[in-house]
Design an enzyme around this catalytic site. Structure first.
Site, PDB file in Angstrom:
ATOM      1  N   LYS A 194       0.833  -1.208   0.000  1.00  0.00           N
ATOM      2  CA  LYS A 194       0.000   0.000   0.000  1.00  0.00           C
ATOM      3  C   LYS A 194       0.873   1.267   0.000  1.00  0.00           C
ATOM      4  CE  LYS A 194      -3.912  -2.223   2.405  1.00  0.00           C
ATOM      5  NZ  LYS A 194      -4.696  -2.190   3.684  1.00  0.00           N
ATOM      6  N   TYR A 244     -12.406  -2.137  -3.239  1.00  0.00           N
ATOM      7  CA  TYR A 244     -12.860  -2.272  -1.854  1.00  0.00           C
ATOM      8  C   TYR A 244     -14.384  -2.186  -1.734  1.00  0.00           C
ATOM      9  CZ  TYR A 244      -8.298  -2.236   0.571  1.00  0.00           C
ATOM     10  OH  TYR A 244      -7.067  -2.567   1.084  1.00  0.00           O
ATOM     11  N   PHE A 262     -15.222   3.602   7.810  1.00  0.00           N
ATOM     12  CA  PHE A 262     -13.856   3.968   7.441  1.00  0.00           C
ATOM     13  C   PHE A 262     -13.636   4.051   5.925  1.00  0.00           C
ATOM     14  CE2 PHE A 262     -13.848  -0.698   8.185  1.00  0.00           C
ATOM     15  CZ  PHE A 262     -13.353  -1.166   6.965  1.00  0.00           C
ATOM     16  N   ARG A 266      -1.646 -14.193   4.341  1.00  0.00           N
ATOM     17  CA  ARG A 266      -2.285 -13.442   5.428  1.00  0.00           C
ATOM     18  C   ARG A 266      -1.517 -13.642   6.734  1.00  0.00           C
ATOM     19  NH1 ARG A 266      -7.010 -10.414   4.416  1.00  0.00           N
ATOM     20  NH2 ARG A 266      -7.059 -10.165   6.669  1.00  0.00           N
ATOM     21  N   THR A 276      -5.062  -7.287  10.861  1.00  0.00           N
ATOM     22  CA  THR A 276      -5.412  -5.987  10.271  1.00  0.00           C
ATOM     23  C   THR A 276      -4.851  -4.825  11.097  1.00  0.00           C
ATOM     24  OG1 THR A 276      -7.454  -6.979   9.435  1.00  0.00           O
ATOM     25  CG2 THR A 276      -7.338  -4.574   9.449  1.00  0.00           C
ATOM     26  N   ARG A 321       2.862  -6.406   9.046  1.00  0.00           N
ATOM     27  CA  ARG A 321       2.093  -5.349   9.705  1.00  0.00           C
ATOM     28  C   ARG A 321       2.618  -5.084  11.116  1.00  0.00           C
ATOM     29  NH1 ARG A 321      -3.898  -7.215   7.513  1.00  0.00           N
ATOM     30  NH2 ARG A 321      -4.021  -5.750   5.759  1.00  0.00           N
ATOM     31  N   ASN A 342      -1.686   0.051   7.262  1.00  0.00           N
ATOM     32  CA  ASN A 342      -1.130  -1.242   7.684  1.00  0.00           C
ATOM     33  C   ASN A 342      -0.318  -1.939   6.583  1.00  0.00           C
ATOM     34  OD1 ASN A 342      -3.219  -1.969   6.038  1.00  0.00           O
ATOM     35  ND2 ASN A 342      -4.413  -3.028   7.599  1.00  0.00           N
ATOM     36  N   HIS A 362      -1.903  -5.506   1.665  1.00  0.00           N
ATOM     37  CA  HIS A 362      -3.208  -6.138   1.469  1.00  0.00           C
ATOM     38  C   HIS A 362      -3.008  -7.595   1.079  1.00  0.00           C
ATOM     39  CE1 HIS A 362      -7.244  -6.999  -0.056  1.00  0.00           C
ATOM     40  NE2 HIS A 362      -6.624  -7.602  -1.056  1.00  0.00           N
ATOM     41  N   GLU A 386      -9.942 -10.451  -7.254  1.00  0.00           N
ATOM     42  CA  GLU A 386      -8.940  -9.381  -7.092  1.00  0.00           C
ATOM     43  C   GLU A 386      -7.808  -9.498  -8.116  1.00  0.00           C
ATOM     44  OE1 GLU A 386      -9.644  -8.711  -2.280  1.00  0.00           O
ATOM     45  OE2 GLU A 386      -7.685  -9.376  -2.992  1.00  0.00           O
TER      46      GLU A 386
HETATM   47  N1  UDP Z   1      -9.417  -0.486   7.725  1.00  0.00           N
HETATM   48  C1  UDP Z   1      -9.574   0.720   8.410  1.00  0.00           C
HETATM   49  N2  UDP Z   1     -10.271   0.710   9.603  1.00  0.00           N
HETATM   50  C2  UDP Z   1     -10.824  -0.425  10.096  1.00  0.00           C
HETATM   51  C3  UDP Z   1     -10.681  -1.634   9.395  1.00  0.00           C
HETATM   52  C4  UDP Z   1      -9.970  -1.626   8.210  1.00  0.00           C
HETATM   53  O1  UDP Z   1      -9.093   1.752   7.973  1.00  0.00           O
HETATM   54  O2  UDP Z   1     -11.445  -0.374  11.181  1.00  0.00           O
HETATM   55  C5  UDP Z   1      -8.663  -0.486   6.440  1.00  0.00           C
HETATM   56  C6  UDP Z   1      -7.310  -1.175   6.545  1.00  0.00           C
HETATM   57  O3  UDP Z   1      -6.389  -0.510   5.684  1.00  0.00           O
HETATM   58  C7  UDP Z   1      -7.640  -2.572   6.068  1.00  0.00           C
HETATM   59  C8  UDP Z   1      -8.654  -2.294   4.957  1.00  0.00           C
HETATM   60  O4  UDP Z   1      -9.423  -1.195   5.473  1.00  0.00           O
HETATM   61  O5  UDP Z   1      -6.486  -3.257   5.624  1.00  0.00           O
HETATM   62  C9  UDP Z   1      -9.563  -3.438   4.599  1.00  0.00           C
HETATM   63  O6  UDP Z   1     -10.179  -3.905   5.778  1.00  0.00           O
HETATM   64  P1  UDP Z   1     -10.302  -5.467   6.054  1.00  0.00           P
HETATM   65  O7  UDP Z   1     -11.222  -5.619   7.231  1.00  0.00           O
HETATM   66  O8  UDP Z   1     -10.661  -6.180   4.814  1.00  0.00           O
HETATM   67  O9  UDP Z   1      -8.824  -5.857   6.554  1.00  0.00           O
HETATM   68  P2  UDP Z   1      -7.687  -6.732   5.829  1.00  0.00           P
HETATM   69  O10 UDP Z   1      -8.366  -7.807   5.026  1.00  0.00           O
HETATM   70  O11 UDP Z   1      -6.878  -5.780   4.988  1.00  0.00           O
HETATM   71  O12 UDP Z   1      -6.868  -7.302   6.961  1.00  0.00           O
HETATM   72 MG    MG Z   2      -9.868  -7.650   3.638  1.00  0.00          MG
END
Ligand code: UDP
Ligand code: MG
Length: 137
Positions: free
Chosen positions: A9, A49, A57, A85, A91, A102, A112, A115, A126
């Protein structure tokens, strides 16, 4: 064999973490079978997204994801979705283990660094969102 989509990112790119992240991917033995750089506009970030469209958010996430260039990769290996992952960490970087990307490089729950697709089905969506067949090797 399974494929997943990985993104470095804007915060990861601007902090100079591209090399370190790719090194960790290769050290794990994961194969990078596609890679490119892009600077997303609002429309492309929104489409990527779309599952988060109703989340509080979302608008901040779009601003973040369009703030700079990103590195997009397709990784291939056994149980690739789950393994990437695991290497990324949770996250929220505050909860992520040391040794995860992360956990070591993330700033907060938004910024973070990386992705990763969260399922095999989403990985297919994706990967197709960013790559044509002849860009995957
Ligand atoms: N995100 C955020 N606030 C939150 C949760 C997620 O800004 O409370 C952002 C963060 O950059 C995250 C992305 O949105 O990586 C996608 O969220 P997801 O829950 O899919 O997390 P990921 O799959 O990336 O772990
Ligand atoms: Mg996600």
């Amino acid at each position: 064999m399974e494929q997943t989509l990985a993104i470095i990112k804007p915060d990861g790119v601007s902090a100079g973490y591209i090399g370190e992240i790719i090194k960790r991917i290769e050290n794990e033995g994961f194969k990078i079978i596609a890679m490119k750089m892009e600077h997303l506009d609002d429309r492309k970030a929104e489409g990527f997204y779309y599952v988060h469209k109703q989340k509080p958010f979302f608008s901040s996430l779009l601003e973040y994801m369009t703030s700079g260039s990103i590195v997009i990769m397709v990784l291939q290996g056994q149980n690739m979705v789950e393994k990437w992952r695991k290497l990324m960490g949770t996250t929220n970087p505050d909860d992520a283990d040391k040794g995860t990307i992360r956990g070591d490089m993330g700033t907060d729950i938004e910024r973070n660094v990386v992705h990763g697709s969260d399922s095999k089905d989403n990985a297919v969506y994706e990967i197709n969102y960013f790559f044509k067949g002849n860009e995957i090797f």
